[in-house]
Motif scaffolding. Structure first.
Motif, PDB file in Angstrom:
ATOM      1  N   LYS A 168      -3.655  10.661  -0.088  1.00 27.41           N
ATOM      2  CA  LYS A 168      -3.091  10.709   1.264  1.00 27.41           C
ATOM      3  C   LYS A 168      -1.923  11.692   1.313  1.00 27.41           C
ATOM      4  CE  LYS A 168      -3.752   5.752   1.811  1.00 27.41           C
ATOM      5  NZ  LYS A 168      -3.030   4.490   1.834  1.00 27.41           N
ATOM      6  N   HIS A 177       3.748  10.809  -0.817  1.00 24.77           N
ATOM      7  CA  HIS A 177       4.436   9.847   0.055  1.00 24.77           C
ATOM      8  C   HIS A 177       5.361  10.543   1.049  1.00 24.77           C
ATOM      9  CE1 HIS A 177       3.957   6.175  -2.841  1.00 24.77           C
ATOM     10  NE2 HIS A 177       2.841   6.855  -2.695  1.00 24.77           N
ATOM     11  N   MET A 179       1.303  12.033   3.270  1.00 20.94           N
ATOM     12  CA  MET A 179       2.197  11.378   4.241  1.00 20.94           C
ATOM     13  C   MET A 179       3.537  12.120   4.342  1.00 20.94           C
ATOM     14  SD  MET A 179       1.364   7.446   3.155  1.00 20.94           S
ATOM     15  CE  MET A 179       1.227   7.763   1.409  1.00 20.94           C
ATOM     16  N   ARG A 204       6.525  10.422  -5.179  1.00 21.59           N
ATOM     17  CA  ARG A 204       7.359   9.501  -4.398  1.00 21.59           C
ATOM     18  C   ARG A 204       8.459  10.244  -3.652  1.00 21.59           C
ATOM     19  NH1 ARG A 204       6.118   4.340  -5.159  1.00 21.59           N
ATOM     20  NH2 ARG A 204       5.028   3.716  -7.050  1.00 21.59           N
ATOM     21  N   ASN A 259       0.827  -1.217   0.000  1.00 21.19           N
ATOM     22  CA  ASN A 259       0.000   0.000   0.000  1.00 21.19           C
ATOM     23  C   ASN A 259       0.856   1.260   0.000  1.00 21.19           C
ATOM     24  OD1 ASN A 259      -2.426  -1.316  -0.068  1.00 21.19           O
ATOM     25  ND2 ASN A 259      -2.681  -1.346   2.156  1.00 21.19           N
ATOM     26  N   LEU A 260       1.958   1.227   0.752  1.00 20.31           N
ATOM     27  CA  LEU A 260       2.827   2.407   0.822  1.00 20.31           C
ATOM     28  C   LEU A 260       3.535   2.652  -0.509  1.00 20.31           C
ATOM     29  CD1 LEU A 260       4.449   1.940   4.350  1.00 20.31           C
ATOM     30  CD2 LEU A 260       3.120   3.917   3.627  1.00 20.31           C
ATOM     31  N   LEU A 261       3.947   1.577  -1.176  1.00 16.64           N
ATOM     32  CA  LEU A 261       4.770   1.739  -2.374  1.00 16.64           C
ATOM     33  C   LEU A 261       3.973   1.722  -3.678  1.00 16.64           C
ATOM     34  CD1 LEU A 261       7.848  -0.445  -1.378  1.00 16.64           C
ATOM     35  CD2 LEU A 261       7.658   2.033  -1.376  1.00 16.64           C
ATOM     36  N   ALA A 262       2.771   1.169  -3.631  1.00 19.33           N
ATOM     37  CA  ALA A 262       1.894   1.151  -4.809  1.00 19.33           C
ATOM     38  C   ALA A 262       2.596   0.605  -6.063  1.00 19.33           C
ATOM     39  CB  ALA A 262       1.335   2.545  -5.065  1.00 19.33           C
ATOM     40  N   VAL A 263       3.204  -0.569  -5.937  1.00 21.42           N
ATOM     41  CA  VAL A 263       3.792  -1.254  -7.103  1.00 21.42           C
ATOM     42  C   VAL A 263       3.405  -2.737  -7.057  1.00 21.42           C
ATOM     43  CG1 VAL A 263       5.798   0.178  -7.634  1.00 21.42           C
ATOM     44  CG2 VAL A 263       5.979  -1.525  -5.841  1.00 21.42           C
TER      45      VAL A 263
END
Lengths: 263, 224
Positions: free
Chosen positions: B160, B144, B162, B126, A193-197
């Motif tokens: 989001k 992110h 973050m 990112r 979920n954090l990296l979305a890959v």
């Protein structure tokens, strides 16, 4: 058809790039493919140690680039698999000894003779990383389920996208199901979920990996090891097979997600 | 057009501003590369700003340029451009697209223009990305951890948050930061930071400045 070039990278050091490179190379060779793995961590080579080939080095990657030998002369044949080769990095030079165009040229030269070329990238986002991703067809980003490693993986994925080399595929290494269960470690789903890959595989924490790395016999050769099995599954997914993610707790499949086909 | 006419170099504070008049990045870069080669000693440890005006520069082209400069111990401290692709390329590589001095020089003009403009970003940002704009910033995607978004106006995130966000950077106390999930690593409005505390938001929220304190309130209670 020429070989497919896979680059294994991470951003953060110590997350298991070299272990993954060695295990995927051995797994693909055990499936009958011609594989060359290339250590692009110039100045800090260790893929030769993990593969147990450190005593056979005569020429290295920099010798090939600077014309002191032909590429075939720098390729060290594995002890167990005759179609598995290693091109070691130079230990006494630095990353600036090789350029991205050198890496592309070497891979183009090797492609007609091989099925897979696997490049072990150095940690960081500087020249060594750029060298390693330049010839890549597929980029595997390794991370541990730790916030710092995930943050670095995110940065690396952004740079891969900026170089128009994406989408990257993710491998989560050293996941400890017991810690996850206690809530002390990020879950695989948190990381995805954090990296979305795309998630290509999860390798569980396994103390046998350290022993096998020190012996120079990659864990994938141990049929009873869960980590070894996970690496074999990743190799098969790279090869286009649809293999479900392993059950790390011993009951059925914990994830409904399937590894992606990349070939 | 010769390289000399395609490129002018002048000092701005402790930096050098390279203004390119080429119509393509290849033309601009050729002129910059030649200048760097001819003045390698003079430029050692220099910080430069590259102004490419409306020329489109891809992220890999800018990355190559940045690497070339690094090899000559030169830092690209900012890229000025009106082209959105160039701005996005710079943001991806963490290179500022504007500079405080430039904004200060035309502060009134910019603030008037900024009222009517917004930058739209249609992707998740990112770690390592820097977005630095005078106008409103609207992001359709997640921000992110490790990303910094700065704006003289509002920051609106359809996703989001973050990373770090700084709205109303030039002192606009009416600026807000909105996100579907507001869990920033750092948040400031007009220079005033949010007291950080780990949050688990359940609904879209807005960070506003109220009596010199940054407060977070549910989106639905906002009325304009």
């Amino acid at each position: 058809m020429g070989a497919k070039v896979i680059t294994v990278t991470s951003g953060k050091g110590g997350v298991g790039k070299t272990t993954t490179t060695a295990n995927l190379a051995v797994a693909l060779a055990s499936l009958g493919y011609k594989v060359t793995c290339m250590d692009s961590d110039i100045g800090l080579r260790n893929l030769d140690v993990v593969l147990g080939l450190e005593n056979r080095i005569v020429y290295d990657l920099v010798d090939v680039v600077e014309g002191r030998c032909r590429i075939r002369q720098a390729m060290i044949k594995d002890k167990k698999f005759p179609e598995l080769y290693l091109i070691p990095a130079a230990q006494t030079r630095d990353k600036s000894a090789v350029s991205p165009s050198d890496m592309i040229r070497l891979c183009e030269e090797l492609k007609p003779e091989m099925d897979w070329i696997i490049i072990d990238s150095p940690a960081g986002i500087e020249r060594g990383f750029k060298n390693a991703i330049a010839p890549a067809d597929v980029i595997l980003v390794i991370t541990n389920p730790e916030v710092s490693a995930v943050r670095d993986a995110d940065r690396i994925i952004g740079l891969i996208e900026a170089e128009q080399k994406g989408p990257a595929h993710l491998i989560i290494n050293r996941l400890n199901p017991a810690l996850v269960k206690k809530g002390d470690m990020l879950t695989a789903e948190d990381v995805v979920n954090l990296l979305a890959v795309d998630l290509l595989g999860i390798v569980p924490e396994d103390e046998n990996v350290v022993a096998s790395t020190n012996r120079g016999t990659p864990i994938v050769l141990d049929a009873h090891s869960k980590a070894g099995q996970a690496f074999m599954n990743i190799a098969k997914r790279l090869n286009g097979e649809e293999i479900p993610l392993m059950n790390l707790e011993g009951k059925g499949n914990i994830f409904s997600i399937f590894g992606k086909r990349t070939k | 057009m010769s390289d000399q006419t395609k490129l002018t170099v002048k000092g701005i504070g402790d930096r050098l501003l390279f203004t390119c008049r080429g119509t393509t990045w290849d033309e601009c870069w050729q002129a910059i590369e030649r200048y760097i080669t001819e003045h390698a000693d003079f430029l050692k440890n220099a910080k430069i700003i590259i102004d490419v005006r409306d020329v489109a520069v891809g992220s890999s082209e800018l990355s190559c340029a940045s690497e070339y400069c690094q090899q000559h111990q030169i830092t690209i401290s900012a890229v000025y451009s009106t082209n959105s692709e160039t701005k996005q390329s710079a943001a991806l590589l963490g290179i500022p697209t504007q500079h405080a001095e430039k904004e200060a020089a035309s502060a009134n003009k910019l603030s008037n223009q900024a009222m009517d403009k917004a930058v739209l970003i249609h992707r998740s940002l990112r770690s390592g990305t820097l977005v630095d704009e005078a106008c409103d910033v609207v992001i359709f995607g997640d921000v992110h951890a490790g990303v910094t978004v700065r704006s003289d106006r509002n920051i609106i995130i359809w996703g989001k948050l973050m990373g770090e966000a700084h709205a109303g950077r030039s002192g606009d106390t009416s600026a807000v930061v909105c996100a579907l999930e507001l869990t920033p690593t750092g948040l400031k409005i007009a220079g005033i930071p949010l007291d950080s505390a780990k949050r688990k938001p359940k609904e879209p929220e807005v960070a506003v400045l109220d009596e010199n304190t940054v407060k977070i309130i549910p989106w639905k209670k906002i009325t304009y």
